[in-house]
Write an enzyme that holds these catalytic residues in place. Structure first.
Site, PDB file in Angstrom:
ATOM      1  CB  THR A 293      17.140 -20.057   0.361  1.00 13.13           C
ATOM      2  OG1 THR A 293      16.000 -20.385   1.161  1.00 13.13           O
ATOM      3  CG2 THR A 293      17.320 -18.548   0.314  1.00 13.13           C
TER       4      THR A 293
ATOM      5  CG  HIS B 202      15.047 -28.769   5.395  1.00  9.82           C
ATOM      6  ND1 HIS B 202      14.078 -28.246   6.212  1.00  9.82           N
ATOM      7  CD2 HIS B 202      15.384 -27.792   4.532  1.00  9.82           C
ATOM      8  CE1 HIS B 202      13.854 -26.980   5.838  1.00  9.82           C
ATOM      9  NE2 HIS B 202      14.634 -26.696   4.821  1.00  9.82           N
TER      10      HIS B 202
ATOM     11  CB  THR C  36      34.555 -29.392  -2.006  1.00 15.14           C
ATOM     12  OG1 THR C  36      35.800 -28.930  -2.516  1.00 15.14           O
ATOM     13  CG2 THR C  36      34.617 -30.892  -1.775  1.00 15.14           C
TER      14      THR C  36
ATOM     15  CB  CYS D  27       9.466 -16.165  10.806  1.00 17.89           C
ATOM     16  SG  CYS D  27      10.182 -14.594  10.488  1.00 17.89           S
TER      17      CYS D  27
END
Ligand code: PLP
Length: 388
Positions: free
Chosen positions: A73, A206, A243, A331
């Protein structure tokens, strides 16, 4: 007695791979900051750069073109920018074009105002309408800047593979740039940024068995990049300050390395299980509607509508029987809304659809159990003659 859980929601997220967990645990014990020049810093830097090589290799790109972000995203927000830079020159983007079936990460439009975003229609088959794309770009006002197009390679709900190579030819013919959301494709299809003709790719750790909370932007070259979204220090060659998440990148790299191997055999096994599941479900419920079955789909996804069953009710029924599946996309609120993908396909999205998505470690026994549960849920629907 606790019921055995069966996880069939791999498109929402894939369970963490053992190799990714091990790489992360090792990285967590390193004390250094990858930007520090001392030995501790250099050890951390080594892990991040190895991960960058492994993530790049998964999509046929060199490590120099990989920028880590905190999610796919964030990568989308970074790339959907009205200003790009090539060296010291600024390049203006006049309008953003996204397809109607994009993930909200893209549909939200990044840093574009809503009136500078146009939607590309999809066909009832669930495939992006390339004629609509060409028509939009033919009307693009070049005085406002270049067109930027963002399309997905694999849809997260239907699993349908989109015609990106053809789309890239259209976009480039009109002098535009193409961002490809390859989040659901990486590790499931052979992905090559060059073969696709994409200018930028987005992937997420993921979805391939890496940790949640890290994504990547992969660029075709090193010269053209968007105006940074996260500003501050000069990390990631100035493209993304902060970082580096050393442990997450190590986990991402380990997962990418594993998923780059044995793709064909893995897919054949997953497709056989998915196809058996679909055949059995169709036998138990002849009125079952499986979306995208006649299109090219990734091997792991089955998106279906069972007449008389509300998706939300179906999801709960499966969950109570120990099977985790999804009602469309996961969602953030956990609430099931009407699927924008079904709406875009011209389907009646009111009752919704269910999505089963398998992974490399899904077993035949798990598929058997999912079929049993499906038969029960479908049967109950028949008995009551209305929504179960
Ligand atoms: N794009 C697609 C197609 C996705 O399926 C997802 C996750 O569901 C995303 C983008 C967003 O990924 P992330 O969770 O890393 O922000």
């Amino acid at each position: 007695m606790a019921i055995e859980r069966i996880y069939l929601d791999w498109n929402a997220t894939a369970p963490l791979l053992g190799c990714a967990r091990d790489a992360m645990i090792e990285a967590l014990s390193l004390p250094g900051n990858p930007s520090s020049v001392h030995a501790e810093g250099r050890s951390a830097r080594t892990l991040v750069e190895q991960a960058r090589r492994d993530v790049g290799a998964l999509v046929g790109a060199s490590s120099a073109t990989v920028t880590f972000t905190a999610s796919a995203t964030e990568a989308a927000n970074h790339l959907l920018s009205p200003v790009y830079r090539m060296g010291r020159s600024a390049i203006s983007i006049g309008r953003l074009y996204v397809s109607a079936i994009e993930h909200p990460a893209i549909r939200a439009g990044g840093r574009f105002a809503a009136d500078r975003v146009s939607e590309i229609a999809v066909k009832s088959s669930g495939v992006i309408d390339l004629d609509a794309l060409a028509a939009h770009l033919a009307e693009h006002d070049t005085t406002s800047g270049l067109p930027l197009v963002a399309l997905m390679l694999v849809n997260n709900e239907t699993g349908i593979v989109q015609p990106i190579t053809e789309a890239a030819a259209i976009v480039h013919k009109h002098g535009g740039l193409l961002v490809v959301d390859a989040v659901q494709a990486a590790g499931r299809l052979p992905v090559s940024i060059d073969a696709l003709g994409a200018d930028f790719l987005i992937i997420s750790a993921h979805k391939i068995g890496g940790p949640k909370g890290i994504g990547a932007v992969i660029a075709r070259g090193e010269t053209l990049m968007p105006e940074p979204l996260v500003r501050g220090g000069g990390q990631e060659k100035g493209h993304r300050a902060g970082t580096e998440n050393v442990a997450a990148s190590a986990g991402f790299g380990a997962a990418a390395r594993l998923m780059a191997d044995g793709l064909e055999a893995r897919n054949a096994a997953i497709a056989a299980r998915r196809d058996r599941l679909e055949a059995a479900m169709a036998q138990h419920a002849p009125d079952l509607l499986i979306y995208g079955r006649s299109e090219q789909r990734v091997a792991n996804t089955s998106f279906f509508h069972l007449p008389g069953l509300k998706a939300e009710t179906g999801q709960i029924a499966f969950d109570l029987e120990g099977v985790a599946l999804s009602a469309g996309a996961a969602c953030s609120s956990g609430k099931v809304g009407a699927s924008h993908v079904l709406t875009a396909m011209g389907e009646d999205a009111a009752t919704g659809a269910l999505r089963l998505s398998l992974g490399p470690s899904t077993t035949d026994a798990e598929v058997d159990r999912a079929i049993e549960v499906f038969a029960k849920v479908a049967g109950r629907r028949k008995l009551s003659g209305q929504a179960a």
